[in-house]
Motif scaffolding. Structure first.
Motif, PDB file in Angstrom:
ATOM      1  N   ASN A 118      60.597 -52.852 115.798  1.00 44.84           N
ATOM      2  CA  ASN A 118      61.659 -53.057 114.826  1.00 44.84           C
ATOM      3  C   ASN A 118      62.990 -52.575 115.407  1.00 44.84           C
ATOM      4  O   ASN A 118      63.069 -51.489 115.976  1.00 44.84           O
ATOM      5  CB  ASN A 118      61.337 -52.287 113.538  1.00 44.84           C
ATOM      6  CG  ASN A 118      62.188 -52.724 112.367  1.00 44.84           C
ATOM      7  OD1 ASN A 118      63.331 -53.119 112.537  1.00 44.84           O
ATOM      8  ND2 ASN A 118      61.619 -52.652 111.184  1.00 44.84           N
ATOM      9  N   THR A 143      59.577 -46.769 115.204  1.00 47.21           N
ATOM     10  CA  THR A 143      60.045 -48.104 114.790  1.00 47.21           C
ATOM     11  C   THR A 143      59.075 -49.236 115.138  1.00 47.21           C
ATOM     12  O   THR A 143      59.459 -50.395 115.078  1.00 47.21           O
ATOM     13  CB  THR A 143      61.399 -48.417 115.450  1.00 47.21           C
ATOM     14  OG1 THR A 143      61.261 -48.339 116.877  1.00 47.21           O
ATOM     15  CG2 THR A 143      62.482 -47.464 114.969  1.00 47.21           C
ATOM     16  N   LYS A 202      63.934 -62.949 103.878  1.00 46.51           N
ATOM     17  CA  LYS A 202      63.434 -62.772 105.237  1.00 46.51           C
ATOM     18  C   LYS A 202      63.143 -64.149 105.831  1.00 46.51           C
ATOM     19  O   LYS A 202      62.694 -65.052 105.124  1.00 46.51           O
ATOM     20  CB  LYS A 202      62.135 -61.958 105.261  1.00 46.51           C
ATOM     21  CG  LYS A 202      62.292 -60.475 105.070  1.00 46.51           C
ATOM     22  CD  LYS A 202      60.921 -59.805 105.195  1.00 46.51           C
ATOM     23  CE  LYS A 202      61.019 -58.300 104.992  1.00 46.51           C
ATOM     24  NZ  LYS A 202      59.682 -57.660 105.073  1.00 46.51           N
ATOM     25  N   LYS A 240      51.938 -48.356 110.790  1.00 42.12           N
ATOM     26  CA  LYS A 240      53.222 -48.089 111.426  1.00 42.12           C
ATOM     27  C   LYS A 240      53.014 -47.167 112.610  1.00 42.12           C
ATOM     28  O   LYS A 240      52.208 -46.233 112.563  1.00 42.12           O
ATOM     29  CB  LYS A 240      54.177 -47.444 110.417  1.00 42.12           C
ATOM     30  CG  LYS A 240      55.562 -47.182 110.960  1.00 42.12           C
ATOM     31  CD  LYS A 240      56.474 -46.624 109.880  1.00 42.12           C
ATOM     32  CE  LYS A 240      57.881 -46.397 110.420  1.00 42.12           C
ATOM     33  NZ  LYS A 240      58.794 -45.875 109.373  1.00 42.12           N
ATOM     34  N   GLU A 257      55.184 -49.753 105.965  1.00 41.77           N
ATOM     35  CA  GLU A 257      55.449 -48.324 105.883  1.00 41.77           C
ATOM     36  C   GLU A 257      54.169 -47.503 105.783  1.00 41.77           C
ATOM     37  O   GLU A 257      54.184 -46.299 106.011  1.00 41.77           O
ATOM     38  CB  GLU A 257      56.342 -48.028 104.671  1.00 41.77           C
ATOM     39  CG  GLU A 257      57.751 -48.610 104.779  1.00 41.77           C
ATOM     40  CD  GLU A 257      58.546 -47.996 105.933  1.00 41.77           C
ATOM     41  OE1 GLU A 257      58.296 -46.815 106.268  1.00 41.77           O
ATOM     42  OE2 GLU A 257      59.405 -48.689 106.493  1.00 41.77           O
ATOM     43  N   SER A 280      54.958 -59.755 105.223  1.00 36.67           N
ATOM     44  CA  SER A 280      54.144 -58.670 105.766  1.00 36.67           C
ATOM     45  C   SER A 280      52.839 -58.643 104.988  1.00 36.67           C
ATOM     46  O   SER A 280      52.792 -58.166 103.852  1.00 36.67           O
ATOM     47  CB  SER A 280      54.872 -57.331 105.632  1.00 36.67           C
ATOM     48  OG  SER A 280      56.050 -57.341 106.405  1.00 36.67           O
ATOM     49  N   GLY A 290      66.005 -51.875 111.734  1.00 37.96           N
ATOM     50  CA  GLY A 290      65.467 -52.124 110.399  1.00 37.96           C
ATOM     51  C   GLY A 290      65.662 -53.519 109.870  1.00 37.96           C
ATOM     52  O   GLY A 290      65.275 -53.801 108.729  1.00 37.96           O
ATOM     53  N   LYS A 339      65.275 -59.765 108.709  1.00 31.79           N
ATOM     54  CA  LYS A 339      65.550 -59.406 107.320  1.00 31.79           C
ATOM     55  C   LYS A 339      67.041 -59.590 107.059  1.00 31.79           C
ATOM     56  O   LYS A 339      67.865 -58.749 107.434  1.00 31.79           O
ATOM     57  CB  LYS A 339      65.134 -57.951 107.073  1.00 31.79           C
ATOM     58  CG  LYS A 339      65.258 -57.498 105.643  1.00 31.79           C
ATOM     59  CD  LYS A 339      64.759 -56.058 105.492  1.00 31.79           C
ATOM     60  CE  LYS A 339      64.888 -55.561 104.066  1.00 31.79           C
ATOM     61  NZ  LYS A 339      64.433 -54.148 103.930  1.00 31.79           N
ATOM     62  N   PHE A 346      57.415 -53.944 109.762  1.00 35.35           N
ATOM     63  CA  PHE A 346      58.055 -53.665 108.483  1.00 35.35           C
ATOM     64  C   PHE A 346      57.124 -52.933 107.513  1.00 35.35           C
ATOM     65  O   PHE A 346      57.507 -52.658 106.381  1.00 35.35           O
ATOM     66  CB  PHE A 346      58.546 -54.967 107.831  1.00 35.35           C
ATOM     67  CG  PHE A 346      59.749 -55.551 108.518  1.00 35.35           C
ATOM     68  CD1 PHE A 346      61.022 -55.060 108.267  1.00 35.35           C
ATOM     69  CD2 PHE A 346      59.617 -56.585 109.428  1.00 35.35           C
ATOM     70  CE1 PHE A 346      62.139 -55.587 108.893  1.00 35.35           C
ATOM     71  CE2 PHE A 346      60.725 -57.130 110.069  1.00 35.35           C
ATOM     72  CZ  PHE A 346      61.987 -56.627 109.801  1.00 35.35           C
TER      73      PHE A 346
END
Length: 246
Positions: free
Chosen positions: A105, A63, A150, A59, A34, A17, A108, A144, A32
């Motif tokens: 996503n 999700t 990953k 984000k 935040e 990321s 998660g 993940k 991914f």
């Protein structure tokens, strides 16, 4: 590499990321993140070349993730001469890519994403600016496996081809010409340990049914302390080293 971090890690960022330019390497990576991230960079290269980039990712609750980016590559101070070899001025050429990313996503641990890219290329010729345009698509995923590993994959430049119209410059012989982009397939892995993380990519450049080239890129990032990161990598047949400070 578009940024200092990318250059020093061999651009092996398919499973990473990558902050403000995540979508450029793999659109799925934005899911991914935040926080909001932005980046800007300018590279002065040899032979009067330059490479600039601006990117923003965030984000999209609950999700999803989105991002936008602009990348510019150009060459300045090209000498213009006529058919007799006489100097008549200087020219510049430039190429741009505008990238819009979206990803989703799932639980998660798995994300898939899409890039829509608009590319333009300006080529000065006979006092006119010949412009090529293209629209392409990237598809990618990131899985993940656990807190330390990953894996990711991406297909770049689907349906991308420059469309050149030369009628305005060559009245009798002008035509519409298409120039295909190579389709690029990448698979990557990222592993994280307490003090460092390792990233590796396998990359295949293809012309629809033929493989034009293949590369193996890799990099390592070492966390010296909470603020300083040391990096080294090999990618695109070049070795890089660098550091980052928060």
């Amino acid at each position: 590499g578009t940024t200092a971090r990318a250059v020093s890690l061999g651009s092996a960022l398919t499973a990473d990321s990558h902050r403000g330019l995540t979508g450029v390497y793999n659109p799925a990576g934005t899911a991914f993140l935040e926080q909001r991230h932005s980046t800007a960079g300018h590279q002065i290269l040899s032979l009067d070349r330059q490479l600039s980039c601006v990117g923003f990712t965030m984000k999209l609750p609950p999700t999803a993730g989105i991002g936008i980016a602009w990348i510019h590559a150009g060459v300045n101070h090209i000498e213009e001469r006529n058919s007799l070899g006489e100097y008549s001025g200087r020219l510049s050429i430039g190429e741009n890519a505008f990238v819009m990313s979206f990803s989703q996503n799932i639980k998660g641990i798995f994300a898939f994403g899409l890039n829509v890219k608009i590319m333009t290329h300006a080529l000065p010729i006979y006092g006119e600016n010949l412009k090529g345009t293209a629209v392409g698509v990237d598809l990618g995923f990131v899985y993940k496996m656990n807190d330390f590993v990953k894996i990711g994959g991406v297909v770049q430049n689907l349906n991308a081809k420059y469309k050149w119209k030369t009628n305005s410059i060559f009245e009798e012989t002008g035509t519409i010409y298409y120039e295909d982009f190579p389709v690029i397939y990448k698979a990557g892995i990222k592993t994280r340990f307490e003090k460092f993380q390792i990233m590796c990519d396998a990359e295949f450049l293809t012309d629809n049914s033929f493989i034009l080239g293949k590369r193996l890129n890799g990099g390592i990032e070492y966390f010296l302390n909470e603020n300083v990161k040391l990096r080294s990598g090999f990618g695109e047949e070049r070795f890089g080293i660098g550091f980052g400070y928060n």
